[in-house]
Enzyme design. Structure first.
Site, PDB file in Angstrom:
ATOM      1  CG  HIS A  67      18.685 -96.447 -15.254  1.00 30.63           C
ATOM      2  ND1 HIS A  67      19.765 -96.582 -14.410  1.00 30.63           N
ATOM      3  CD2 HIS A  67      18.753 -95.183 -15.734  1.00 30.63           C
ATOM      4  CE1 HIS A  67      20.461 -95.449 -14.395  1.00 30.63           C
ATOM      5  NE2 HIS A  67      19.856 -94.581 -15.194  1.00 30.63           N
ATOM      6  CG  ASP A  69      21.069-100.432 -15.192  1.00 26.62           C
ATOM      7  OD1 ASP A  69      20.054 -99.696 -15.196  1.00 26.62           O
ATOM      8  OD2 ASP A  69      21.853-100.506 -16.151  1.00 26.62           O
ATOM      9  CG  ASP A 100      22.541 -91.909 -13.670  1.00 23.48           C
ATOM     10  OD1 ASP A 100      21.353 -92.080 -14.015  1.00 23.48           O
ATOM     11  OD2 ASP A 100      23.503 -92.108 -14.432  1.00 23.48           O
ATOM     12  CD  GLU A 134      20.466 -95.268 -18.947  1.00 21.23           C
ATOM     13  OE1 GLU A 134      20.533 -94.292 -19.698  1.00 21.23           O
ATOM     14  OE2 GLU A 134      21.294 -95.479 -18.038  1.00 21.23           O
ATOM     15  CD  GLU A 135      24.009 -95.860 -15.984  1.00 14.25           C
ATOM     16  OE1 GLU A 135      24.674 -95.586 -16.992  1.00 14.25           O
ATOM     17  OE2 GLU A 135      23.592 -94.995 -15.194  1.00 14.25           O
ATOM     18  CD  GLU A 163      18.801 -91.212 -17.202  1.00 19.03           C
ATOM     19  OE1 GLU A 163      19.708 -90.738 -16.494  1.00 19.03           O
ATOM     20  OE2 GLU A 163      18.788 -92.390 -17.587  1.00 19.03           O
ATOM     21  CG  HIS A 349      28.125 -92.356 -14.624  1.00 23.25           C
ATOM     22  ND1 HIS A 349      28.269 -92.877 -15.897  1.00 23.25           N
ATOM     23  CD2 HIS A 349      26.815 -92.521 -14.317  1.00 23.25           C
ATOM     24  CE1 HIS A 349      27.110 -93.325 -16.334  1.00 23.25           C
ATOM     25  NE2 HIS A 349      26.199 -93.118 -15.377  1.00 23.25           N
TER      26      HIS A 349
END
Length: 376
Positions: A67, A69, A100, A134-135, A163, A349
């Site tokens: 991903h 995003d 990530d 995805e997020e 990931e 994150h």
């Protein structure tokens, strides 16, 4: 070539691709892939951009998935540098998405370019599946591409999701499964009234408390060889009008199951209802199944990727199914073997998210070796 992966990672990290905006990341990747002879498709749904690209038409098909995003930055004044101005400090690259998982996406590209240059007539096929959802809710992202592929009978043999599973050292872990996620919003109803006259009201918080205690103490399953036992956790409780002298009429309780393949969503929902009924509660529940558990058996992909990681890092890794959900849960529906491998997950994150510079090129080397071992 040594800086090529880093340069592409920086270009991706500069783009403010807060979910569900890919901010041009997919265009950048698509251009590189088309130059290699990939057929590129865009699957757009409700403002979410998804990219599917494939080179070749024969089996085996190995897919790189990920991903573009990213999650919000959090307080900007607590970042040591602008999260969308990639910055190198002390051997680390800092930016939102640095772990990530934009470096993984970046590494997919030169790994593929180098492999194709070395093997222009390679057997099998290579594909890319990228999403910008995805997020977020993950309702219009990878799952939509999987539905489209399934509808036309297109399946994958192997899929590497970029990931970040590495826990203590880069390359120490790959994941071959994930737990499922089942959430519920429970509303227990009582009777609102004056707090000085409890006999004229029914306090739903008091009514719900014994049931919450039982739900918290319940052993839902014992897990299995691949998964820990299923867990149930309350995330939010809300009730009341804001006044201190009013018994509320309703309490809302939000909870989540992270469940293994030893349980099913239907079985967990039935068990919750049975406990709530046993306490004589007047209630309703809204359920949300955001992901079923998946486990792909150890096979050629696990073995060859493990060899590639060991050759690049010197580490003998372990298999894991820990952590939250990933888009692997959707891909497993059309792919016999799905694994996750990317950067360290210690800063994902978080404020000042980062990746070690040396790991960026190592990712490309590992992905290229995996292609060599599976298709070379």
């Amino acid at each position: 070539m040594a800086n090529e992966t880093f340069e592409l990672a920086v270009e991706l990290l500069k783009r403010k691709s807060l979910t569900p905006d890919h901010a041009g990341c997919h265009d950048l990747i698509a251009t590189r892939l088309q130059a290699l002879g990939f057929r590129v498709e865009r699957h757009d749904h409700n403002g979410v951009d998804n990219l599917w690209a494939r080179k070749g038409s024969t089996a085996p098909l190995i897919c790189f998935a990920g991903h573009t995003d990213v999650v919000p930055t959090g307080p900007l004044d607590q970042w040591l540098s602008d999260p969308f101005e990639p910055t190198v400090r002390d051997g680390q690259l800092y930016a939102r998405g640095a772990a990530d998982m934009k470096p993984s996406v970046a590494a997919f590209v030169p790994a593929t370019e180098r492999f194709v240059a070395a093997h222009p007539d390679h057997p099998g096929s290579i594909a890319f599946l990228l999403t910008s959802d995805e997020e977020g809710p993950a309702t219009d992202g990878t799952v939509r591409v999987v539905e489209a592929l399934k509808a036309r009978g297109e399946t994958l043999d192997y899929c590497i999701v970029g990931e970040p599973p590495s826990a203590a050292e880069f390359g120490d872990t790959i994941k071959n499964g994930r737990r499922g996620s089942l959430s519920g919003t429970l509303r227990v109803k009582g009777v609102q009234g004056h707090i000085a006259y409890p006999h004229l009201a029914k306090n739903p918080i008091h009514l719900a408390a014994p049931a919450i205690a039982e739900l918290a103490d319940t052993m839902w399953d014992e897990g299995n060889t691949h998964f820990p036992p299923t867990t149930w956790q309350v995330s939010n409780i809300h009730a009341g009008t804001g006044a201190t002298n009013v018994i509320p009429g309703v309490v809302e309780i939000r909870f989540n199951f992270r469940f293994s393949t030893a349980s099913t969503a239907e079985g967990l929902m039935d068990a919750v209802n049975e406990i709530l009924h046993s306490h004589g509660l007047d209630y309703d529940i809204d359920w949300n199944l955001s992901g079923k558990p998946f486990l792909t058996p150890r096979g050629p992909l696990c073995d060859k990727l493990s060899e590639a990681i060991r050759e690049v890092t010197g580490l003998t890794l372990g298999l894991s199914t820990s952590g939250g959900t990933s888009d692997g849960r959707f891909i497993a529906d059309i792919c016999r073997e799905v694994v996750e491998f990317g950067p360290l997950n210690t800063s994902i994150h978080k404020l000042n998210e980062h990746i070690a510079l040396e790991n960026i090129e190592q990712l490309a080397a590992i992905y290229q070796k995996a292609l060599e071992k599976l298709l070379g």
